[in-house]
Scaffold this active site. Structure first.
Site, mmCIF file in Angstrom:
data_model
loop_
_atom_site.group_PDB
_atom_site.id
_atom_site.type_symbol
_atom_site.label_atom_id
_atom_site.label_comp_id
_atom_site.label_asym_id
_atom_site.label_seq_id
_atom_site.Cartn_x
_atom_site.Cartn_y
_atom_site.Cartn_z
ATOM 1 C CB CYS A 115 -0.999 -0.217 0.971
ATOM 2 S SG CYS A 115 -1.970 1.655 1.659
ATOM 3 C CG HIS A 184 1.139 -3.828 -7.948
ATOM 4 N ND1 HIS A 184 0.507 -2.641 -7.163
ATOM 5 C CD2 HIS A 184 1.274 -3.524 -9.267
ATOM 6 C CE1 HIS A 184 0.163 -1.714 -8.253
ATOM 7 N NE2 HIS A 184 0.528 -2.375 -9.357
#
Lengths: 340, 149
Positions: A115, A184
């Site tokens: 995040c 990611h």
């Protein structure tokens, strides 16, 4: 009073990955979205070929200390499976306590190391953990030492500007006992407008033997297969793509109307905050209804008025009506609405 | 004077802001941790004792997570709703919305009137959106029932 049933071992994420390998296809995953991966949305995407679904990130610190945080952050039911709960944490103690409390109600636990929100990074949560490989390894190790195979633990990471650092990171958490890793293909400062680095994901997959899932730029079923072709990973996670089109993994190019009807049904029966419901619908309908109608929808202030808006402008079937949940195109009620 | 100084120290200890993190010994076994503030200074997030955690764990073990089934709203015992608790009010509001969505206008009107009565002594300025929606539902349900009759 409804009681929650024990977890089905077949819904353990590792079993699902193995099953998909046997079927010769990738695992399709709906990733965690702050605010949006709530129970109605999770139930919806499961109807459209999504194998594994994440909860939004839950802060371990709040969850283990505050009953109200638990009530607002985690609602579930016996159909909410397979489910991975994503946790935001910065220390072993909070994580172990979080796992102890929540593991009977989920199929896996994912540590958020990706995040990029600066408020979380300041707290040492999310992408801040990408600079703390020892801490992440300690957290994974502590959970696996205590629970072994009873708890499936994943880490969702981003890549570093220097990929050697990421290789060391994934090898370290693998050694600590992580069950699988989601990568990611962006650094914590890469904008989402920049393409994901699939070469980097491929490199991570080659650097470890645990399953790797690719995250980034999956907006269609075709994208999912292309990503697997490029990276050779076990599965693909969609996030922004599945928010706009929850039926993505079932091969639909855009959210079919039946999907919107089902979302209404889930949201009103399970309960969903009005602004979240409105946002989901706006994502599913953006660019597909006339601008003035879209603006009218966005200006609505209450859920009751939104129900009337839908009933006035579209044919929105309820679950007791024939053809509910099966429509593809948007069934406009007025001629005006036909011009986008 | 001493008491005032002591109280002031107690208050400060709840969220200590320091310049030299190395001066402070943390208790990681309680989840106590040092974090950065936006200003660049450092703050200590308080830990949680075993006893505090034990009571949270017990509550969750007894009650479990919030289970939202397809019928949980319609099975709510509305007589137990405490209007002073936001999450309780939200449940009642969700029930009215669910009934309206199902086009059960008679039951929706009945529940809406009940909610308006229950919330009548609350500060309506603070719950304006909730009251606006309930008033909308009351008026709309009444019209729809009249049309059918």
């Amino acid at each position: 009073m409804t009681k929650i049933e024990p977890r089905n071992p077949e819904n353990n994420p590792i079993r699902i990955i193995e099953r998909c390998r046997k079927e010769g296809r990738p695992v399709f995953i709906a990733g965690p979205m702050v605010r949006y991966s709530k129970l109605p949305f999770r139930s919806l995407v499961r109807e459209y070929n999504t194998d594994l679904v994440y909860s939004p990130m839950i802060l371990a610190r709040e969850f283990v200390r505050n009953e109200f945080a638990r009530l607002s952050d985690f609602t579930t039911n016996n159909y909410d499976t397979p489910l991975i709960v994503q946790v935001g944490t910065n220390n072993v103690t909070d994580l172990l306590r979080f796992v102890e409390m929540i593991h009977p109600f989920v199929d896996g636990i994912g540590i958020n190391c990706g995040c990029p929100i600066k408020e979380q990074i300041r707290e040492g949560i999310g992408a801040a953990l990408m600079s703390e490989p020892d801490l992440v390894s300690d957290m994974v190790y502590a959970v696996k030492q205590k629970y072994g195979d009873k708890v499936c633990i994943e880490t969702k990471i981003r890549i570093h500007p220097d990929l050697n650092e990421t290789v060391k990171f994934v090898q370290k958490v693998e050694k600590a006992g992580v069950d699988f890793i989601t990568v990611h293909g962006r650094t914590k400062t890469t904008r989402s407008s920049q393409p994901a680095n699939f070469e980097a994901i491929k490199l991570m997959n080659e650097s470890v033997s645990v399953p790797v899932i690719a995250n980034g730029d999956c907006f269609s079923l075709n994208d999912a297969y292309e990503i697997v072709k490029k990276t050779k990973v076990d599965g693909v996670m969609a996030v922004r793509g599945i928010l706009d089109n929850p039926a993505l993994f079932a091969g639909y190019e855009k959210a079919p109307w039946g999907c919107i009807e089902k979302f209404w049904e889930y949201s009103t029966s399970y309960g969903l905050t009005y602004r979240l419901l409105q946002h989901h619908l706006s994502c599913m309908l953006d660019g597909r209804i006339p601008k003035e109608l879209y603006k009218e929808m966005m200006d609505i202030k209450t859920l009751a008025q939104l129900i009337d808006f839908f009933d006035n402008n579209f044919i929105l079937k309820r679950s007791n009506e024939e053809g509910f949940g099966t429509g593809i195109e948007i069934p406009f009620k007025t001629q005006r609405a036909l011009h986008i | 004077m001493m008491e005032t100084v002591h109280q002031s120290l107690v208050n400060q200890l709840s969220e200590i802001t320091i310049n030299k993190p190395t001066d402070i010994k943390l208790q990681p076994q309680n989840g106590e941790i040092m974090v950065k503030k936006g200003s660049g200074r450092t703050k200590i997030r308080k830990g949680q004792t075993d006893a505090e955690y034990g009571s949270q764990k017990q509550q969750f073990h007894m009650e479990g997570p919030m289970l939202n089934t397809k019928t949980w709203l319609e099975e709510l015992d509305v007589s137990k709703i405490d209007p002073n608790i936001k999450s309780d009010r939200a449940k009642l509001e969700s029930l009215t919305e669910r009934l309206y969505f199902k086009r059960d206008y008679v039951k929706c009107l009945e529940t809406t009137k009940f909610a308006l009565e229950l919330f009548k002594d609350l500060n309506h300025k603070k719950i304006k959106n909730e009251i606006d929606e309930l008033e909308y539902l009351k008026s709309s349900c009444s019209k729809k029932i009249e049309t059918v009759q």
